[in-house]
Enzyme design. Structure first.
Site, PDB file in Angstrom:
ATOM      1  N   ASN A  34      27.668 -37.776  -4.108  1.00 39.34           N
ATOM      2  CA  ASN A  34      26.437 -37.944  -3.335  1.00 39.34           C
ATOM      3  C   ASN A  34      25.432 -38.833  -4.060  1.00 39.34           C
ATOM      4  O   ASN A  34      24.257 -38.861  -3.710  1.00 39.34           O
ATOM      5  CB  ASN A  34      25.806 -36.580  -3.062  1.00 39.34           C
ATOM      6  CG  ASN A  34      26.744 -35.680  -2.286  1.00 39.34           C
ATOM      7  OD1 ASN A  34      27.376 -36.117  -1.329  1.00 39.34           O
ATOM      8  ND2 ASN A  34      26.853 -34.431  -2.702  1.00 39.34           N
TER       9      ASN A  34
ATOM     10  N   HIS B 134      22.961 -26.370   6.418  1.00 41.30           N
ATOM     11  CA  HIS B 134      23.565 -26.127   5.106  1.00 41.30           C
ATOM     12  C   HIS B 134      23.479 -24.641   4.711  1.00 41.30           C
ATOM     13  O   HIS B 134      22.529 -23.942   5.069  1.00 41.30           O
ATOM     14  CB  HIS B 134      22.819 -26.966   4.072  1.00 41.30           C
ATOM     15  CG  HIS B 134      23.472 -27.023   2.732  1.00 41.30           C
ATOM     16  ND1 HIS B 134      23.192 -26.123   1.732  1.00 41.30           N
ATOM     17  CD2 HIS B 134      24.382 -27.877   2.214  1.00 41.30           C
ATOM     18  CE1 HIS B 134      23.904 -26.431   0.654  1.00 41.30           C
ATOM     19  NE2 HIS B 134      24.625 -27.494   0.920  1.00 41.30           N
TER      20      HIS B 134
ATOM     21  N   GLU C 258      18.333 -30.592   9.394  1.00 42.78           N
ATOM     22  CA  GLU C 258      18.565 -31.587   8.341  1.00 42.78           C
ATOM     23  C   GLU C 258      18.314 -32.972   8.917  1.00 42.78           C
ATOM     24  O   GLU C 258      18.677 -33.228  10.061  1.00 42.78           O
ATOM     25  CB  GLU C 258      20.015 -31.497   7.833  1.00 42.78           C
ATOM     26  CG  GLU C 258      20.333 -30.136   7.253  1.00 42.78           C
ATOM     27  CD  GLU C 258      21.769 -30.003   6.735  1.00 42.78           C
ATOM     28  OE1 GLU C 258      22.418 -31.030   6.440  1.00 42.78           O
ATOM     29  OE2 GLU C 258      22.240 -28.860   6.626  1.00 42.78           O
TER      30      GLU C 258
ATOM     31  N   SER D  20      24.982 -32.923   6.341  1.00 48.15           N
ATOM     32  CA  SER D  20      25.739 -33.169   5.117  1.00 48.15           C
ATOM     33  C   SER D  20      27.220 -33.414   5.356  1.00 48.15           C
ATOM     34  O   SER D  20      27.853 -34.142   4.610  1.00 48.15           O
ATOM     35  CB  SER D  20      25.554 -32.001   4.151  1.00 48.15           C
ATOM     36  OG  SER D  20      25.933 -30.780   4.741  1.00 48.15           O
TER      37      SER D  20
ATOM     38  N   ASP E 118      15.512 -30.626   5.907  1.00 48.26           N
ATOM     39  CA  ASP E 118      16.224 -30.795   4.647  1.00 48.26           C
ATOM     40  C   ASP E 118      16.680 -32.252   4.580  1.00 48.26           C
ATOM     41  O   ASP E 118      17.493 -32.697   5.392  1.00 48.26           O
ATOM     42  CB  ASP E 118      17.425 -29.834   4.635  1.00 48.26           C
ATOM     43  CG  ASP E 118      18.201 -29.857   3.324  1.00 48.26           C
ATOM     44  OD1 ASP E 118      18.226 -30.924   2.669  1.00 48.26           O
ATOM     45  OD2 ASP E 118      18.790 -28.822   2.972  1.00 48.26           O
TER      46      ASP E 118
ATOM     47  N   HIS F 116      20.338 -35.649   2.249  1.00 46.99           N
ATOM     48  CA  HIS F 116      21.197 -36.834   2.401  1.00 46.99           C
ATOM     49  C   HIS F 116      20.461 -38.014   3.018  1.00 46.99           C
ATOM     50  O   HIS F 116      21.077 -39.050   3.287  1.00 46.99           O
ATOM     51  CB  HIS F 116      22.419 -36.479   3.251  1.00 46.99           C
ATOM     52  CG  HIS F 116      23.229 -35.384   2.633  1.00 46.99           C
ATOM     53  ND1 HIS F 116      24.199 -35.624   1.690  1.00 46.99           N
ATOM     54  CD2 HIS F 116      23.156 -34.031   2.773  1.00 46.99           C
ATOM     55  CE1 HIS F 116      24.712 -34.471   1.300  1.00 46.99           C
ATOM     56  NE2 HIS F 116      24.095 -33.493   1.941  1.00 46.99           N
TER      57      HIS F 116
ATOM     58  N   LYS G  74      21.043 -36.025  -5.463  1.00 47.40           N
ATOM     59  CA  LYS G  74      21.910 -36.920  -4.674  1.00 47.40           C
ATOM     60  C   LYS G  74      21.458 -38.364  -4.886  1.00 47.40           C
ATOM     61  O   LYS G  74      21.820 -38.961  -5.896  1.00 47.40           O
ATOM     62  CB  LYS G  74      21.944 -36.450  -3.231  1.00 47.40           C
ATOM     63  CG  LYS G  74      22.815 -35.176  -3.177  1.00 47.40           C
ATOM     64  CD  LYS G  74      22.783 -34.358  -1.931  1.00 47.40           C
ATOM     65  CE  LYS G  74      23.672 -33.131  -2.139  1.00 47.40           C
ATOM     66  NZ  LYS G  74      23.365 -32.039  -1.235  1.00 47.40           N
TER      67      LYS G  74
HETATM   68  C1  PLP Z   1      23.359 -30.571  -1.524  1.00 43.61           C
HETATM   69  C2  PLP Z   1      22.509 -29.930  -0.496  1.00 43.61           C
HETATM   70  C3  PLP Z   1      21.563 -28.980  -0.844  1.00 43.61           C
HETATM   71  C4  PLP Z   1      21.486 -28.383  -2.216  1.00 43.61           C
HETATM   72  O1  PLP Z   1      20.906 -29.237  -3.125  1.00 43.61           O
HETATM   73  P1  PLP Z   1      21.239 -28.993  -4.670  1.00 43.61           P
HETATM   74  O2  PLP Z   1      20.147 -29.691  -5.379  1.00 43.61           O
HETATM   75  O3  PLP Z   1      22.599 -29.569  -4.891  1.00 43.61           O
HETATM   76  O4  PLP Z   1      21.223 -27.514  -4.895  1.00 43.61           O
HETATM   77  C5  PLP Z   1      20.703 -28.528   0.142  1.00 43.61           C
HETATM   78  N1  PLP Z   1      20.802 -28.955   1.407  1.00 43.61           N
HETATM   79  C6  PLP Z   1      21.724 -29.844   1.779  1.00 43.61           C
HETATM   80  C7  PLP Z   1      21.768 -30.289   3.193  1.00 43.61           C
HETATM   81  C8  PLP Z   1      22.624 -30.354   0.845  1.00 43.61           C
HETATM   82  O5  PLP Z   1      23.562 -31.197   1.225  1.00 43.61           O
END
Ligand code: PLP
Length: 373
Positions: free
Chosen positions: A48, A134, A178, A182, A207, A210, A230
């Site tokens: 990522n 997620h 989101e 993801s 969120d 990505h 990411k």
């Molecule tokens: C990766 C991810 C997270 C978690 O983030 P981390 O910093 O890896 O704990 C939260 N939400 C989504 C949509 C993700 O893809």
């Protein structure tokens, strides 16, 4: 055998049976999307690290300097001794980037979502999630004690239906989605969701794990969370919001209060990465450009982000395809239930500014040959 071990072994056998057991594979990551496994060099389409910043010399140098000057760890919870000024600087920069008054950095994105929803909603309240949200958004929602309901993926009509049916019976209401999903790579209809939320006095938490730096245009939600791990190539999580919301979370988000602050090296790396991200539009545009090149070659729906799913169906078949690609020099992860719904196991192809077009074309050709596209 202890009953504990018998229990664990029974569960493992069932997972093996369903091709759902997960295993750790030692993998070294290098610059230019390289990965080394079992002595073989692979091109990774599984990370990522969308902007290739985890290996940027300036990002690495910032982390090294911070560790050398301030130590490897932060020494405690941020409310006690762990609030290094670098974290304040990072929060200011994140808030500015998102056009918000303030920000709060958490230990990870997962921890941010574990803390945010329970601090804003509880018994008598309503939390509505996109059904493909997620795992950590679900975890935060369940932990809150509020009534949790879902709406169909990216379906504003269904969200309106659920709000009409349920909103009035609850005090506060949170909508969770989101910006970029993801495992599907598609984008939420943020404008429509925010409009509905306003009409129903609901608060939207988006969120942006990505989206940041890759596919983040469009209207902002009142609650913008994401990760430093990411596109920023570091580690940690964040929430950007208004000043009163951030001040409340600083006192009440349990996954912030009762855990150790981010190590100075992670904060410094994220801060430097954010500066590079903002200064280099060509780097930001590259993952989506490469993803679209890939979807065009394979006749897939045009990519909306750096994430492209290649649907396979059964877990076993997705795993086999991933293994074959690895033999050909490509690291492409197979995603299985419960991460995705049963019957929708897939390859998840993640594009990075660190890839070159020849690598993308070679992968597309190989997948086309293997899947008969
Ligand atoms: C990766 C991810 C997270 C978690 O983030 P981390 O910093 O890896 O704990 C939260 N939400 C989504 C949509 C993700 O893809």
């Amino acid at each position: 055998m202890l009953s504990l071990d018998t229990f664990a072994q029974g569960k493992l056998d069932a997972l093996d049976e369903a091709a759902l057991r997960r295993r750790l594979v030692p993998t070294e990551r290098g610059p230019e999307a390289a990965a080394e496994r079992g002595g073989r060099r692979l091109v990774s389409f599984s990370c990522n690290d969308y902007l290739g910043l985890s290996h940027h010399p300036r990002v690495i140098a910032a982390a090294q300097d911070a560790a050398a000057r301030y130590g490897a760890g932060s020494g405690g919870s941020r409310l006690v001794t762990g609030n290094h000024p670098l974290l304040g600087a990072l929060e200011e920069r994140l808030a500015r980037h998102k056009g918000k008054a303030a920000a709060l950095v958490f230990g990870s994105g997962y921890m941010a979502n574990l803390g945010i929803t329970p601090a804003l909603a509880g018994r008598g309240d309503l939390v509505l999630l996109d059904e493909l949200s997620h795992a950590c958004m679900w975890a935060g929602a369940r932990l809150s004690g509020a009534r949790v309901a879902t709406f169909r993926h990216n379906d504003v009509g269904d969200l309106a239906r659920v709000l009409d049916a349920e909103r009035a019976a609850h005090s506060r209401c949170l909508i969770l989605t989101e910006r970029v999903f993801s495992m599907d790579g598609d984008r939420a209809p943020m404008g429509d969701i925010l409009g509905l939320a306003e009409r129903h006095d609901a608060w939207t938490l988006v969120d942006d794990a990505h989206g940041l730096g890759v596919a983040e245009e469009g209207p902002r939600a009142p609650l913008e969370m994401g990760t430093l791990s990411k596109s920023l190539g570091s580690y940690g999580g964040y929430l950007c919001a208004s000043r009163p919301v951030i001040d409340l979370l600083t006192s009440r988000a349990r996954s912030f209060v009762y855990t150790t602050g981010l190590p100075p090296a992670s904060a410094a790396a994220a801060l430097e990465a954010l500066a590079i991200l903002e200064a280099e539009p060509a780097r930001r545009a590259r993952p989506l450009m490469l993803a679209r090149r890939f979807t065009a070659r394979l006749g897939l729906p045009e990519a909306e982000s750096a994430v492209v799913p290649v649907l396979v169906g059964e877990a076993e078949a997705a795993l086999a395809l991933s293994r074959t690609l690895e033999e050909a020099g490509f690291l492409v992860v197979a995603i299985r239930p419960p991460t995705v719904p049963p019957g929708t196991a897939r390859l998840r192809v993640a594009f990075s500014a660190a890839h070159d077009t020849a690598q993308v074309d070679a992968l597309a050709e190989r997948i086309a040959a293997l899947t008969g596209r």
